[in-house]
Design a protein around this motif. Sequence first.
Motif, mmCIF file in Angstrom:
data_model
loop_
_atom_site.group_PDB
_atom_site.id
_atom_site.type_symbol
_atom_site.label_atom_id
_atom_site.label_comp_id
_atom_site.label_asym_id
_atom_site.label_seq_id
_atom_site.Cartn_x
_atom_site.Cartn_y
_atom_site.Cartn_z
ATOM 1 N N SER A 82 0.873 -1.167 0.000
ATOM 2 C CA SER A 82 0.000 0.000 0.000
ATOM 3 C C SER A 82 0.917 1.225 0.000
ATOM 4 O O SER A 82 2.114 1.109 0.296
ATOM 5 C CB SER A 82 -0.866 0.008 1.264
ATOM 6 N N GLU B 17 -1.861 6.375 4.617
ATOM 7 C CA GLU B 17 -2.477 6.300 3.297
ATOM 8 C C GLU B 17 -3.585 7.340 3.154
ATOM 9 O O GLU B 17 -3.711 8.003 2.117
ATOM 10 C CB GLU B 17 -3.029 4.892 3.052
ATOM 11 N N ARG C 212 -5.030 -4.148 -5.677
ATOM 12 C CA ARG C 212 -4.762 -5.462 -5.082
ATOM 13 C C ARG C 212 -5.853 -6.491 -5.399
ATOM 14 O O ARG C 212 -5.708 -7.669 -5.130
ATOM 15 C CB ARG C 212 -4.551 -5.315 -3.565
ATOM 16 N N THR D 225 -2.672 2.732 7.662
ATOM 17 C CA THR D 225 -3.965 3.234 7.165
ATOM 18 C C THR D 225 -4.032 4.751 7.229
ATOM 19 O O THR D 225 -4.440 5.411 6.263
ATOM 20 C CB THR D 225 -5.122 2.632 7.994
ATOM 21 N N ILE E 249 0.295 2.506 -8.072
ATOM 22 C CA ILE E 249 -0.202 1.687 -6.974
ATOM 23 C C ILE E 249 -1.007 0.539 -7.564
ATOM 24 O O ILE E 249 -1.939 0.767 -8.339
ATOM 25 C CB ILE E 249 -1.101 2.507 -6.033
#
Length: 472
Positions: free
Chosen positions: A218, A429, A270, A426, A267
Motif C-alpha cells: 500500500s 495512506e 490489489r 492506514t 499503486i
Amino acid sequence: MSSWTRPWKLVVVLSLAVSLLAACTGGSKSELPALPENGSGKITVMHWSADQFMNELGNTFNVKYPEIEFQIVDPKELYESFKPENGEGEYEKKLTEFIKKKKIDVVMTHQMEYEKLAKAGNLYKLDTLIQDEKYPMDDFHPGIVDLLREKGGNAIYGLPSGINSMALFYNVDLFKKHGIEVPTHKMSAQQVLDLAQRFPGGSDEKDRIYGIHTGYHSVGGHMLSLGEMSNLQVIDQKAEKVLMNSEGWRSLFTSYAELMKDNKININDRNNQGGSYGSGFPAGKAAMVLNYTWMFDEMKYASHSQGPDGKESKPFEWNMVTVPVDPANPDESSSVNLGEIYAVTSSAVDKRAAWEFVKFTTGPEMAKINGRSTRKLTARKNYQKEVEGKSMEAFTMLRPAKNNYSMQSTLEKNDISYEFHQTLATKLEEALTSVKNGKKSADQAYNELIPELQKALEEAKRKGAEEKKKKK
C-alpha cells in the motif's frame, strides 16, 4: 620386506585414518565426540514438510553423510497450542517446551527468533567448536558475523545459509528515453523520489509513465519502508512518543504526496491479480521498483504476458542498484537481514550429528549450490554467481544495519497492541490520498497526521496493557 618398513607403513596408515577422521569432524580437537566409526547418527528437525526438507537439504547432506538419518517433526502441534492473542512471550514459552518434549536437535530460525532463543538458553554455543574445528567464517558477507554475535549476546549460537535483501530495479530504456541519469548505488530515499519526479506521469492512464511502482505495498506501507531504509524512527524505544514530527519525515511525506498528486507513483489494484504485469514495472510502465530476487521470475513471466491492451509486453533493458540508504550510514541497511539461521539446541541428544548438519548447510558446499539460484542469496560472498548475466552486488553490497531499529520488536517489547501497526499504515495512506485528491496541502495533511498517530499509539498502549492483564 625389512622389519623397519612395517611399523613405518603402519604409522602412515594410522596418520591417514586420523586425517580422515579429522576431516569428518572438522578438526583434530573438538569439545564434541566424533561420529561413530560407521558414521551413523540421527537428527531431529522441526519442519512443516518432510518431503520439502529432504529435497532442499536432507538428500544433499546424505550424499556426504549417508548413515545419518533425519526425523522430521511437524510444528502443527506447537502452532495449535499457541493462541496469537497471548503474544510473542507465550509463543517463546511454548516453543521451548516443544523443543524439549520432541527432543529437537536442530532448529531453523529467523533473525528475531534467533536472538530470543539464544537469550532463553535454548541454543548450543558454537564459538569453541568454530575455533577448534577451524570452521570457515572469513568469507561471510561483511557484518554477518558481527550481527550474529550482537543478537547472541557476544556469542555465536547459529549460522545462516543465506541473506534476505532488496534492490532498486530500474528500467534502463525509460531513463535513456527521458534523458534522466540512471540510479546509482547508495542513494538516499530523497534522491530516489527526486528521480521519480522527473518522469512525465500524466493524466492519461493508458500512456502514463510512472516514476516508481509500489509493488504489492500500500502507499502507507511503501512510504514506511522508505523511511525505515533512511533510518527514520516511528516511535521511541519506550513506545511512548511518535517520532515522526521531524524534518526527515516531513520531507519524505511531502515528496511522496507530490508524486502521488502528479500521478508518478503507481499503486497496484490489489483486487487485480494481473496488476503487477499490466501496469507496473515488469510491463515497462514504471521507471523503478523496490523488490526482492523474485523480481527475476516476475520479469520472465511478464515478458510472456499481455498488457491491458491485449498486446504482449515488450522486453526492455533493466538493471539494479542498492536500496536507498541513510546518508549517515551509507554502507549498511535495515533491509538486509539474515535468512534462515541453523542452530543446534542446547538439549540436543546427538549434538555431533546436529553440528555436522549445521556446518554443511551453512558451509561452502551448500553456498556453491545456493549461489547459482535466482531465489537464494548465499551468506558467503565468494559463491554468489551472476544470474542471467546480471551481477547480484546490489543485493549483497550493504551490511546488515548495526543495532537495527525494528518498530515491530519495539511494539512487542512494550506490549503495544499490534493494531497500531495497521492503524499507522492506514492513517498514512489516508493523509497521502487527501493530498492526491486536492483536499489538503501536504503540510496540512502532515501536521494533522502526527497528533492522530500519537493518539493511536496511546490507545494501542492502553489495549496492550489490558491484553497483558487478561493473560495473567
